[in-house]
Write an enzyme that holds these catalytic residues in place. Structure first.
Site, PDB file in Angstrom:
ATOM      1  N   GLU A 232      33.585  44.462  40.527  1.00  0.00           N
ATOM      2  CA  GLU A 232      34.236  43.221  40.937  1.00  0.00           C
ATOM      3  C   GLU A 232      34.643  42.477  39.664  1.00  0.00           C
ATOM      4  O   GLU A 232      33.932  42.538  38.662  1.00  0.00           O
ATOM      5  CB  GLU A 232      33.275  42.359  41.761  1.00  0.00           C
ATOM      6  CG  GLU A 232      33.811  40.947  42.010  1.00  0.00           C
ATOM      7  CD  GLU A 232      33.080  40.214  43.114  1.00  0.00           C
ATOM      8  OE1 GLU A 232      33.022  40.732  44.241  1.00  0.00           O
ATOM      9  OE2 GLU A 232      32.556  39.126  42.836  1.00  0.00           O
TER      10      GLU A 232
ATOM     11  N   ASP B 255      25.457  40.854  38.560  1.00  0.00           N
ATOM     12  CA  ASP B 255      26.439  39.778  38.719  1.00  0.00           C
ATOM     13  C   ASP B 255      26.787  39.098  37.384  1.00  0.00           C
ATOM     14  O   ASP B 255      25.931  38.954  36.511  1.00  0.00           O
ATOM     15  CB  ASP B 255      25.850  38.753  39.701  1.00  0.00           C
ATOM     16  CG  ASP B 255      26.909  37.859  40.310  1.00  0.00           C
ATOM     17  OD1 ASP B 255      28.110  38.121  40.107  1.00  0.00           O
ATOM     18  OD2 ASP B 255      26.521  36.893  41.003  1.00  0.00           O
TER      19      ASP B 255
END
Ligand code: ZN
Length: 515
Positions: free
Chosen positions: A282, A168
């Site tokens: 992402e 992330d």
């Protein structure tokens, strides 16, 4: 579901407290996780004459009928050996399935996450290993450890439905390399440091100058050619029109141009580093100062597409406030109206999912998010599971919780700097004013909740320099001793997050609202 005829020999071994959900069988071996003194041990039972135990570490003893029993640690080596037999312990890509990410700062939450997932039903795809480099630094963990803790949790619960692993908020190519090496499958690029928030207030001349300074070579473009692409046409997304004039375009380019170039560079690096392995990407600009307008979303998506970037989800910075660990702050109807256009843009340019970062506890907007994306949505949560750990601590070790809370208050003003929070110390109850029985309720008080949320790093590493982690050992010990209560707390809390996503996507025909 896969073939799960339950092996039973392991459960009959005297003195071995095997978690029933963990039992698995493959290639003539039986596997399970056993609890001893609040610690998990891998247990393997193998038929006579097999050489298959060689890749495992631990102590082997002979058991009845010539079987060999191995008891070993939940180590890297044993996980690698186990994965050779149980491939569902590897993370995988999840594609466009409705998904939820459950970060876990402590490495003990996956079991509760899986239970919530099972309770939620539906076809929700989980990302069970997920932590940003920033949070890893703050908790003294590395990508490998985060991945392995999640995989052991998956094994403990016997979750064979597949899971993703999200590296992330990656900011550099070095971050990417670390996470590729650890086997991550989902890579969240955060070009936030390259987003320029000043254009909103600049005049056209200043904007033109800012656009001139963009890294045009990296963007494989020029200001003139870019203008031709955008200014000679109209943009329609289903019932929504997004108009882009010169000022709007220059504002978008000045704000996000460098970020686009940075993402393209990260993407190309990843594509090379991953070699033939599957991965998904992402892109997140959620941690920036000003909302991403629809025109800016169009700019980001079409520029990244032009540069060959492929992504599975995007996290714009939405309107309203997404503060850590608390519900959405803003007008929910306005959010839905604005979000509907983002969803239409995502369908056109992808389709890709819209991602809700700092997504935990945003109960008031989940229905709108599912409705408008028609299930093309990713919900990302992390710190909220740490708060459930603290809820467990508050119940079993009030004295420790009281100290953690006092400590968090003392560190809040410093630690809040890199997070979106608005809690004030003055509004949060003082520790000495709260009775033991009322301590868990602090987790439901807005200010105390945010204060506890953003100070996890200071709490978990406090005292680590003198090798006596003052809180860490006791926090982990309490959670291990009461692991079922911790898992139950997580299950209840995460289920509230997951239900709106399974109920509404399973229905197929959602009550549509005009916006
Ligand atoms: Zn984020």
């Amino acid at each position: 579901m896969s073939d799960t005829h339950t092996p039973s020999k392991l459960t009959r071994v005297p003195g071995l407290d095997v978690l029933p959900q963990s039992l698995a069988e493959s290639d003539g071996l039986e596997f399970g996780l056993a609890m001893s003194n609040s610690k998990c041990r891998l247990v393997v039972l193998v038929a006579p004459g097999s050489t298959r135990l060689a890749s495992f570490e631990g102590s082997s003893t002979s058991y009845e009928n010539g079987l060999t029993l191995l008891i070993g640690p939940t180590s890297s080596r044993n996980l690698a050996a186990l994965r050779a037999h149980l491939p569902w312990l590897y993370p995988q890509t999840l594609g466009l399935r409705t998904s939820v990410g459950t970060g876990d700062r402590l490495g003990l939450a996956t079991r509760g996450h899986v239970r919530a997932l099972r309770a939620a039903g539906g076809n929700l795809a989980p990302i069970l290993a997920q932590q940003s480099i920033r949070e890893m630094e703050r908790t003294g963990r590395d990508p490998q450890q985060v991945m392995e803790d999640a995989a052991w949790g998956v094994f403990a619960e016997g979750w064979r439905g597949g899971f993703g692993a999200d590296a992330d908020h990656l900011k550099t190519v070095d971050d990417i390399d670390l996470c590729v090496a650890a086997g991550y499958t989902f890579f969240t690029f955060d070009p936030g440091e390259h987003v320029d928030n000043s254009p909103a207030n600049a005049d056209l001349t200043a904007l033109q100058a800012a656009v001139e300074r963009l890294p045009w070579a990296q963007l494989e473009d020029s200001a003139e050619v870019m203008s031709e692409r955008y200014l000679m046409r109209s943009f329609e997304f289903e019932d929504h029109e997004v108009s882009i004039d010169e000022r709007v375009l220059y504002e978008a380019a000045a704000k996000y141009g460098r970020a686009v170039a940075h993402v393209a560079a990260l993407y190309r690096h990843l594509a090379q580093a991953a070699e033939r392995r599957d991965f998904e990407v992402e892109i997140s600009v959620d941690e920036t100062e000003t909302p991403t307008t629809h025109a800016q979303h169009v700019y980001i998506a079409s520029e990244l597409q032009r540069l060959g970037v492929r992504w599975v989800s995007l996290a714009p910075r939405y309107i309203g406030r997404f503060e850590k660990g608390v519900d959405y702050i803003g007008d929910v109807d306005e959010f839905e109206t604005d979000f509907a256009v983002h969803a239409a843009i995502a369908r056109r340019f992808g389709p890709y999912k819209l991602s809700l970062h700092s997504g935990s506890d945003k109960f008031s907007i989940y229905p709108a998010a599912v409705r408008q994306t028609r299930g093309l949505v990713h919900l990302k949560t992390a710190g909220t599971s740490y708060l459930e750990a603290l809820r467990t601590i508050a119940a079993f070790d009030p004295e420790l919780f009281r100290r953690v809370y006092a400590f968090s208050r003392a560190h809040y003003e410093t630690d809040r700097a890199s997070y979106h929070v608005s809690a004030s110390l003055g509004r949060a109850p003082s520790p000495e004013d709260v009775d033991d029985a009322d301590l868990p309720a602090l987790l439901d008080q807005f200010d105390a909740r945010e204060i506890l949320h953003v100070t996890f790093g200071s709490v978990l590493t406090e005292g680590s320099s003198d090798r006596e982690r003052r809180f860490y050992d006791r926090v982990m010990g309490t959670l291990r001793t009461h692991s079922d209560v911790y898992a139950a707390n997580l299950e209840a809390h995460l289920l509230r997050h997951m239900r709106p996503f399974t109920e509404n996507t399973a229905a197929g025909s959602l009550p549509r609202r005009r916006v």
